[in-house]
Scaffold this active site. Structure first.
Site: not given
Ligand SMILES: *Cc1c(COP(=O)(O)O)cnc(C)c1O
Length: 366
Positions: A38, A135, A263
């Site tokens: 996954k 879950r 930055y």
């Protein structure tokens, strides 16, 4: 795939195979292995990993239907378990011969109805039971109703029953984990007594295999372990690193004391400084929190701290003391240690560091 972004994630197939064999040795020869691919193979490439492992494992596991479809479109024919399917994807799941997890009455009823409409026979489905993770998963108390619904349908066949441990890596939670395992076994016993046939069983993820191998049942679901991480340093040392993230030096700047880099002028040079700009940034998966010397990379084998704020597409590193030039290789990570350093410096765990590597980064299996 055209991708001119020079930053590359190399997936080490030898390491994958080593890790797979490491887990195989811990298991009975008859125990099936489901390789969890996954989230793009934990931030690498699920299709490349799947293609490499297809003859070496029994099953693949993905979270969502789309990830399974990608494997099918690449010609992978192993059974594919979709761990967290959504009802809107059930038609795709059937079209691509993916095997859905049914985890509540909504998914069970929707799939049974669709299986009826599409005249499926004995379509393989998997039941997930909640034993404490809270879950996904049916509750023990749902059993009677589940069995009743399944028994009246010839359209599906329960291929397996599974559960998932909440704290398999944490031996201080051993009592809780053993309780989960016992509860699972108790649920299974009741199903076996009433369903009329015996689906196969699985419960363990990577650290489950390491800590509770007696509960391997018929299959284990190994994810992070395939990619080189066990649940402690000793286990991880037995595994090999699979994810190697490389980039290059795009440009070198020599700056004077008082000049700043990046930055918000976050880095201020205190002395003459040599900086290198590297084409990898937070959009590629380098957490912004690694800026300002929290993180480092390797140039010419030496540590070069990340200076200033990590930009979206690039970051700057301090190479004052390193003999290097534009075009030289930068190693973002090529060891479990470097991945762990990066994870801990950004206050997370290797799972997140790996899966954060974005789709913009070119992936190669070597
Ligand atoms: C992700 C996942 C796994 C793999 O876990 P690892 O700790 O990476 O081995 C196994 N089972 C389920 C249900 C999962 O969601």
């Amino acid at each position: 795939m055209t991708n001119n972004h020079v930053t590359v994630l190399e997936i080490d197939s030898k390491a994958l195979e080593h890790n797979l064999n490491y887990f195989k040795k811990k298991l009975n020869a008859s125990t099936k292995i489901l390789a969890v691919v996954k989230a793009f193979g934990y931030g690498s490439d699920g299709v490349l990993v799947g293609d490499f492992l297809k003859d070496k494992v029994d099953y693949f596991g993905v979270a969502y239907a789309q990830e399974g479809i990608a494997l099918r479109e690449a010609g992978i024919e192993n059974p594919i378990l979709v761990l967290h399917p959504q009802i809107v994807n059930f038609n795709d799941i059937i079209d691509y011969k993916l095997e859905p997890t049914l985890y509540n009455f909504k998914t069970l009823e929707a799939f049974l109805q669709l299986a009826d409409e599409r005249l499926l026979m004995n379509y393989p489905v998997h039941l997930n039971f909640n034993t404490g993770l809270n879950r996904l998963g049916f509750w023990h108390s749902d059993l009677e109703l589940i069995i009743a619904k399944l028994k009246e349908s010839k359209h599906v066949k329960v291929e397996s029953i599974f559960s998932h441990l909440a704290a398999s890596e944490d031996l201080e939670e051993k009592e809780f984990s053993i309780n989960q395992i016992n509860n699972f076994a108790y649920i299974v016993k009741q199903i076996y007594e009433t369903l009329g046939y015996e689906p196969f069983l699985h419960m363990l993820n990577t650290s489950g295999v390491i800590n509770y191998s007696k509960a391997q049942f018929d299959m284990v679901r190994v994810g992070i372990g395939l990619y080189g991480f066990g649940n402690d340093d000793a286990e991880t040392a037995q595994l090999k690193n699979t994810h190697n993230l490389y980039s290059v030096i795009s440009q070198i700047h020599l700056i004077e004391p008082g000049e700043t880099v990046g930055y918000n002028r976050a880095f201020v040079a205190k002395a003459p400084t040599k900086t290198a700009t590297v084409p990898i940034g937070h959009a590629d998966g380098i957490p912004r929190s690694l800026g300002n010397k929290k993180g480092y990379v390797l140039v010419g084998g030496q540590k070069a701290p990340i200076i200033g704020n990590v930009c979206m597409d690039m970051m700057m590193i301090d190479v004052t003391k390193i003999d290097c030039k534009e075009g030289d290789q930068v190693i973002v990570f090529n060891s479990q240690q470097m991945i762990e350093d990066m994870a801990y410096a950004s206050e997370t765990i290797p799972y997140e560091t790996l899966t954060a590597i974005s789709s913009r980064v070119k992936k190669m299996l070597k």
